[in-house]
Design a protein around this motif. Structure first.
Motif, PDB file in Angstrom:
ATOM      1  N   UNK A 185       0.874  -1.169   0.000  1.00  0.00           N
ATOM      2  CA  UNK A 185       0.000   0.000   0.000  1.00  0.00           C
ATOM      3  C   UNK A 185       0.911   1.219   0.000  1.00  0.00           C
ATOM      4  N   UNK A 186       0.606   2.165  -0.892  1.00  0.00           N
ATOM      5  CA  UNK A 186       1.485   3.321  -1.027  1.00  0.00           C
ATOM      6  C   UNK A 186       0.667   4.531  -1.457  1.00  0.00           C
ATOM      7  N   UNK A 187       1.202   5.696  -1.135  1.00  0.00           N
ATOM      8  CA  UNK A 187       0.538   6.955  -1.466  1.00  0.00           C
ATOM      9  C   UNK A 187       1.298   7.634  -2.592  1.00  0.00           C
ATOM     10  N   UNK A 188       0.565   8.034  -3.639  1.00  0.00           N
ATOM     11  CA  UNK A 188       1.224   8.685  -4.771  1.00  0.00           C
ATOM     12  C   UNK A 188       1.381  10.190  -4.522  1.00  0.00           C
ATOM     13  N   UNK A 189       1.937  10.880  -5.507  1.00  0.00           N
ATOM     14  CA  UNK A 189       2.224  12.313  -5.384  1.00  0.00           C
ATOM     15  C   UNK A 189       0.972  13.155  -5.183  1.00  0.00           C
ATOM     16  N   UNK A 190      -0.191  12.659  -5.621  1.00  0.00           N
ATOM     17  CA  UNK A 190      -1.447  13.391  -5.468  1.00  0.00           C
ATOM     18  C   UNK A 190      -2.179  13.024  -4.179  1.00  0.00           C
ATOM     19  N   UNK A 191      -1.582  12.176  -3.363  1.00  0.00           N
ATOM     20  CA  UNK A 191      -2.188  11.793  -2.100  1.00  0.00           C
ATOM     21  C   UNK A 191      -3.159  10.627  -2.201  1.00  0.00           C
ATOM     22  N   UNK A 192      -3.233   9.986  -3.365  1.00  0.00           N
ATOM     23  CA  UNK A 192      -4.095   8.814  -3.533  1.00  0.00           C
ATOM     24  C   UNK A 192      -3.366   7.576  -3.010  1.00  0.00           C
ATOM     25  N   UNK A 193      -4.127   6.694  -2.386  1.00  0.00           N
ATOM     26  CA  UNK A 193      -3.561   5.436  -1.895  1.00  0.00           C
ATOM     27  C   UNK A 193      -3.810   4.333  -2.923  1.00  0.00           C
ATOM     28  N   UNK A 194      -2.826   3.472  -3.080  1.00  0.00           N
ATOM     29  CA  UNK A 194      -2.872   2.360  -4.016  1.00  0.00           C
ATOM     30  C   UNK A 194      -2.477   1.082  -3.304  1.00  0.00           C
ATOM     31  N   UNK A 195      -2.974  -0.030  -3.809  1.00  0.00           N
ATOM     32  CA  UNK A 195      -2.595  -1.337  -3.304  1.00  0.00           C
ATOM     33  C   UNK A 195      -2.066  -2.116  -4.503  1.00  0.00           C
ATOM     34  N   UNK A 196      -0.795  -2.510  -4.453  1.00  0.00           N
ATOM     35  CA  UNK A 196      -0.128  -3.162  -5.579  1.00  0.00           C
ATOM     36  C   UNK A 196       0.366  -4.547  -5.179  1.00  0.00           C
ATOM     37  N   UNK A 197       0.344  -5.448  -6.167  1.00  0.00           N
ATOM     38  CA  UNK A 197       0.810  -6.813  -5.937  1.00  0.00           C
ATOM     39  C   UNK A 197       1.280  -7.419  -7.251  1.00  0.00           C
ATOM     40  N   UNK A 198       2.033  -8.510  -7.151  1.00  0.00           N
ATOM     41  CA  UNK A 198       2.514  -9.194  -8.341  1.00  0.00           C
ATOM     42  C   UNK A 198       1.365  -9.937  -9.018  1.00  0.00           C
ATOM     43  N   UNK A 199       1.252  -9.745 -10.326  1.00  0.00           N
ATOM     44  CA  UNK A 199       0.266 -10.482 -11.111  1.00  0.00           C
ATOM     45  C   UNK A 199       0.623 -11.968 -11.059  1.00  0.00           C
ATOM     46  N   UNK A 200      -0.340 -12.793 -10.738  1.00  0.00           N
ATOM     47  CA  UNK A 200      -0.082 -14.220 -10.563  1.00  0.00           C
ATOM     48  C   UNK A 200       0.374 -14.880 -11.863  1.00  0.00           C
ATOM     49  N   UNK A 201      -0.211 -14.467 -12.971  1.00  0.00           N
ATOM     50  CA  UNK A 201       0.206 -15.045 -14.255  1.00  0.00           C
ATOM     51  C   UNK A 201       1.659 -14.661 -14.562  1.00  0.00           C
ATOM     52  N   UNK A 202       2.038 -13.441 -14.218  1.00  0.00           N
ATOM     53  CA  UNK A 202       3.417 -12.999 -14.400  1.00  0.00           C
ATOM     54  C   UNK A 202       4.365 -13.878 -13.583  1.00  0.00           C
ATOM     55  N   UNK A 203       3.959 -14.179 -12.325  1.00  0.00           N
ATOM     56  CA  UNK A 203       4.786 -15.055 -11.486  1.00  0.00           C
ATOM     57  C   UNK A 203       4.919 -16.440 -12.118  1.00  0.00           C
ATOM     58  N   UNK A 204       3.816 -16.963 -12.661  1.00  0.00           N
ATOM     59  CA  UNK A 204       3.850 -18.282 -13.299  1.00  0.00           C
ATOM     60  C   UNK A 204       4.816 -18.274 -14.481  1.00  0.00           C
ATOM     61  N   UNK A 205       4.765 -17.202 -15.270  1.00  0.00           N
ATOM     62  CA  UNK A 205       5.668 -17.097 -16.420  1.00  0.00           C
ATOM     63  C   UNK A 205       7.110 -16.889 -15.974  1.00  0.00           C
ATOM     64  N   UNK A 206       7.304 -16.049 -14.964  1.00  0.00           N
ATOM     65  CA  UNK A 206       8.655 -15.778 -14.469  1.00  0.00           C
ATOM     66  C   UNK A 206       9.368 -17.060 -14.066  1.00  0.00           C
ATOM     67  N   UNK A 207       8.627 -17.939 -13.395  1.00  0.00           N
ATOM     68  CA  UNK A 207       9.235 -19.153 -12.865  1.00  0.00           C
ATOM     69  C   UNK A 207       9.050 -20.368 -13.773  1.00  0.00           C
ATOM     70  N   UNK A 208       8.403 -20.178 -14.913  1.00  0.00           N
ATOM     71  CA  UNK A 208       8.209 -21.296 -15.825  1.00  0.00           C
ATOM     72  C   UNK A 208       7.382 -22.410 -15.214  1.00  0.00           C
ATOM     73  N   UNK A 209       6.341 -22.027 -14.456  1.00  0.00           N
ATOM     74  CA  UNK A 209       5.513 -23.035 -13.807  1.00  0.00           C
ATOM     75  C   UNK A 209       4.803 -23.880 -14.864  1.00  0.00           C
ATOM     76  N   UNK A 210       4.684 -25.155 -14.573  1.00  0.00           N
ATOM     77  CA  UNK A 210       4.098 -26.087 -15.533  1.00  0.00           C
ATOM     78  C   UNK A 210       2.577 -26.131 -15.397  1.00  0.00           C
ATOM     79  N   UNK A 211       1.991 -26.936 -16.243  1.00  0.00           N
ATOM     80  CA  UNK A 211       0.539 -27.150 -16.217  1.00  0.00           C
ATOM     81  C   UNK A 211       0.088 -27.683 -14.862  1.00  0.00           C
ATOM     82  N   UNK A 212       0.973 -28.378 -14.155  1.00  0.00           N
ATOM     83  CA  UNK A 212       0.641 -28.925 -12.840  1.00  0.00           C
ATOM     84  C   UNK A 212       0.298 -27.829 -11.827  1.00  0.00           C
ATOM     85  N   UNK A 213       0.780 -26.612 -12.068  1.00  0.00           N
ATOM     86  CA  UNK A 213       0.523 -25.494 -11.144  1.00  0.00           C
ATOM     87  C   UNK A 213      -0.675 -24.648 -11.559  1.00  0.00           C
ATOM     88  N   UNK A 214      -1.275 -24.970 -12.684  1.00  0.00           N
ATOM     89  CA  UNK A 214      -2.328 -24.119 -13.225  1.00  0.00           C
ATOM     90  C   UNK A 214      -3.463 -23.867 -12.225  1.00  0.00           C
TER      91      UNK A 214
END
Length: 134
Positions: free
Chosen positions: A84-113
């Motif tokens: 959770x972070x506040x931007x320059x305009x004072x808005x709060x955001x909640x950010x996280x790693x996209x799960x599909x990106x993590x699957x691609x990053x680690x080369x997860x197989x069909x077994x992890x789908x």
């Protein structure tokens, strides 16, 4: 907003309240909170300015273990993290790693789908609840 494998959702609440809500939501869903880190407090300790920024590390072995059984190095990105972070305009955001990106990053197989799909669905729900967008 999404880029470089990150998903960011604007929160209706401030940073601390967003993280408080996320803690309540994930623990209510049976997940474990492993750590809550206030980066702005750390910056304050060295007299450095930093807008409100808090990291929550959470998860459950049921979700992460199958990913690590598939590709053990996936453990570098587990447990799940949300920032959770506040931007320059004072808005709060909640950010996280996209799960599909993590699957691609680690080369997860069909077994992890199924585990990846379940984690993605769970993240959408807890993030929406914490940010007040549901």
């Amino acid at each position: 907003m999404a880029s470089n494998g990150l998903v960011s959702v604007e929160s209706r609440f401030g940073v601390a309240e967003t993280i408080d809500r996320l803690v309540e939501t994930v623990t209510g869903a049976g997940l474990r909170v492993f750590a809550r880190i206030d980066h702005a407090a750390g910056a304050h300790e060295i007299s450095a300015p930093l807008r409100p920024t808090e990291l929550l590390i959470f998860g459950h072995p049921k979700g992460g273990t199958p990913l690590m059984q598939d590709r053990q190095l996936a453990g570098i990105d587990l447990p799940i993290k949300a920032l959770a972070w506040e931007d320059e305009q004072g808005k709060a955001w909640l950010s996280y790693n996209d799960t599909q990106w993590l699957a691609e990053r680690h080369g997860l197989s069909e077994a992890s789908r199924d585990a990846v799909t379940a984690i993605a669905a769970g993240m959408e729900k807890v993030i929406a609840a914490a940010a007040g967008t549901n």
